[in-house]
Design an enzyme around this catalytic site. Structure first.
Site, mmCIF file in Angstrom:
data_model
loop_
_atom_site.group_PDB
_atom_site.id
_atom_site.type_symbol
_atom_site.label_atom_id
_atom_site.label_comp_id
_atom_site.label_asym_id
_atom_site.label_seq_id
_atom_site.Cartn_x
_atom_site.Cartn_y
_atom_site.Cartn_z
ATOM 1 N N GLY A 70 0.817 -1.211 0.000
ATOM 2 C CA GLY A 70 0.000 0.000 0.000
ATOM 3 C C GLY A 70 0.851 1.262 0.000
ATOM 4 N N ASN A 151 -7.557 4.233 8.847
ATOM 5 C CA ASN A 151 -7.031 3.008 9.448
ATOM 6 C C ASN A 151 -7.097 2.994 10.970
ATOM 7 O OD1 ASN A 151 -5.011 5.014 8.511
ATOM 8 N ND2 ASN A 151 -3.652 3.859 9.830
ATOM 9 N N THR A 237 11.660 -7.937 -11.195
ATOM 10 C CA THR A 237 10.977 -9.207 -11.437
ATOM 11 C C THR A 237 9.790 -9.337 -10.493
ATOM 12 O OG1 THR A 237 13.062 -10.146 -12.130
ATOM 13 C CG2 THR A 237 11.309 -11.713 -11.582
ATOM 14 N N CYS A 324 2.246 2.212 12.905
ATOM 15 C CA CYS A 324 3.408 3.032 12.554
ATOM 16 C C CYS A 324 3.710 4.073 13.618
ATOM 17 C CB CYS A 324 3.149 3.736 11.233
ATOM 18 S SG CYS A 324 2.259 2.691 10.082
HETATM 19 C C1 LIG Z 1 -1.536 -0.557 6.092
HETATM 20 C C2 LIG Z 1 -1.875 0.713 5.396
HETATM 21 C C3 LIG Z 1 -1.013 1.267 4.426
HETATM 22 C C4 LIG Z 1 0.333 0.685 4.120
HETATM 23 O O1 LIG Z 1 0.256 -0.526 3.424
HETATM 24 P P1 LIG Z 1 1.562 -1.446 3.392
HETATM 25 O O2 LIG Z 1 1.210 -2.550 2.454
HETATM 26 O O3 LIG Z 1 1.798 -1.923 4.786
HETATM 27 O O4 LIG Z 1 2.672 -0.595 2.854
HETATM 28 C C5 LIG Z 1 -1.413 2.421 3.789
HETATM 29 N N1 LIG Z 1 -2.592 3.001 4.068
HETATM 30 C C6 LIG Z 1 -3.440 2.506 4.977
HETATM 31 C C7 LIG Z 1 -4.739 3.179 5.223
HETATM 32 C C8 LIG Z 1 -3.110 1.343 5.680
HETATM 33 O O5 LIG Z 1 -3.958 0.874 6.599
#
Ligand SMILES: *Cc1c(COP(=O)(O)O)cnc(C)c1O
Length: 395
Positions: A70, A151, A237, A324
């Site tokens: 993400g 989140n 890759t 985080c």
């Molecule tokens: C977990 C999360 C991300 C980051 O995704 P990753 O695959 O861990 O890099 C970004 N945005 C939101 C809203 C998330 O919950």
């Protein structure tokens, strides 16, 4: 009892996803870029995974780019829009104060490069208003980025309405849909979405694989230069095992979405109903505009970190906000963006549940949290002062 109630941080890999990925770690180890027939299985699986992901968000396969997660997808969407904007002399970006750091820190980096960023306030209910987006738009706005669901508190934003407005203005619209993928329906056409990020590990695929959707009429700029993978927009890759697992997990989550949510929503609602009985507590964010699995609450007079440690001792995995930010002592930027005072924001708890949780586990949480809150309050000088009336209750 062990209870995993932190599904907004990550999820376990489903059996379906694991079964899908294993052959690409063992017998089908070919590189999809190779020409011999042995690699054909990988080439075909890659195309099939792309078609599957496209289908479940109503996109076209050529609008899907696989990324490392993400965060990368958010970075690429925002940086692409910024580069496109700069070519047209437009260097103003709009987003919100409660975005994930993958968005906020990308915007901060762009500010250092001479872009201007407007971060919209989030209302007390954790929902961004279309009116605020309208008021912030300028002639030189080159991107609007509003997360689909937050989140930390789980609130869902008026994505379709914001998308329609951006479409009318000709401004690219990106949404971080990481908390929504596999949990609520996504239709990029109906919802007027130009760019969107997903992450596999939030819906039972492994960590380290994600999706960037970009509408075919918008140019995409590469963050990683090298080979011609992902149509030249993401070199390296392909993470074949991760990609096929992501597609399998997305299909599984979307096909079972109604049944899963019929199980998850009553568990979430029971958590809200029972934990709200704790005096001087509050539920953060609108109950109505909410993803199925996430509950975020504040309990006055305690530290969220202490609560988490005690819950851990009772077998409960929860979070005080985003994975985080835990480890830092600052209260969550999300809770502060709702206008909560620092003292209140400090006492936060996020419980995020999924279809693998059971009502027994929810009952264990409901039995444990009030005990721990009371125990911590009894030891807290702040609570003492509140109870003696030496300082006013804030909630
Ligand atoms: C977990 C999360 C991300 C980051 O995704 P990753 O695959 O861990 O890099 C970004 N945005 C939101 C809203 C998330 O919950």
């Amino acid at each position: 009892m062990f209870v995993y109630a932190d599904n907004a941080a990550t999820t376990s890999v489903s059996k379906t996803a694991l079964d899908a990925m294993l052959p690409f770690l063992t017998e089908n180890y070919g590189n999809p870029s190779s020409l011999y027939s042995f690699a054909q299985k990988a080439t075909e699986a890659l195309a099939e995974a792309r078609a599957t992901v496209a289908k479940y968000i109503n996109a076209e396969p050529k609008e899907i780019y696989f990324t490392s997660g993400g965060s990368e997808a958010d970075n690429q969407a925002i940086i692409s829009a910024a580069k496109l904007g700069a070519r047209k002399g437009k260097k103003h970006l709009i987003s919100t104060k409660f975005e994930h750091h993958a968005v906020l820190h990308t915007l901060k980096a762009l500010e250092k490069d001479g872009y201007e960023v407007t971060l919209l306030d989030v209302h007390e209910d954790g929902v961004v208003r279309l009116e605020d987006v309208k008021a912030a738009v300028r002639e030189d706005t080159c991107l609007v980025s509003v997360m689909f669901a937050n989140n930390e508190i789980g609130t869902v934003q008026p994505i379709k309405e914001i998308g329609a407005f951006c479409r009318e203005k000709g401004i690219p619209f990106h949404t971080d849909a990481v908390q929504v993928g596999g949990h609520m329906p996504i239709d990029v056409v109906d919802m007027n979405i130009d760019m969107l990020a997903l992450s596999g590990h939030k819906f039972h695929a492994p960590k380290g694989v994600g999706v960037l959707y970009v509408k075919k009429t918008l140019p995409v700029f590469s963050l990683i230069e090298g080979g011609a993978q992902e149509r030249g927009k993401r070199a390296g890759t392909e993470n074949m095992a991760g990609i096929v697992a992501l597609a399998a997990a997305l299909k599984e989550s979307c096909d079972n979405m109604e049944a899963n949510n019929a199980k998850i929503i009553p568990m979430r609602d029971k958590l809200i109903a029972e934990l709200s009985k704790i005096p001087h507590s509050r539920v953060n964010g609108s109950i109505e505009h909410r993803v199925p699995g996430t509950v975020n609450m504040c309990f006055e007079g305690i530290e969220g970190e202490s609560l988490l440690l005690w819950l851990d001792a009772k077998g409960i995995c929860a979070s005080s906000g985003s994975a985080c930010t835990s480890g830092s002592l600052d209260p969550s930027h999300v809770l502060l963006s709702l206008g909560l005072p620092h003292e209140v924001a400090h006492g936060s708890l996020r419980l995020s549940i999924g279809e693998y949780n059971t009502m027994e586990e929810i009952d264990h949480i409901i039995a444990t949290v009030p005990q721990v809150v009371e125990y911590l309050r009894n030891m807290s000088p702040v609570w003492d002062a509140l109870e003696k009336g030496e300082r006013p209750h804030l909630i």
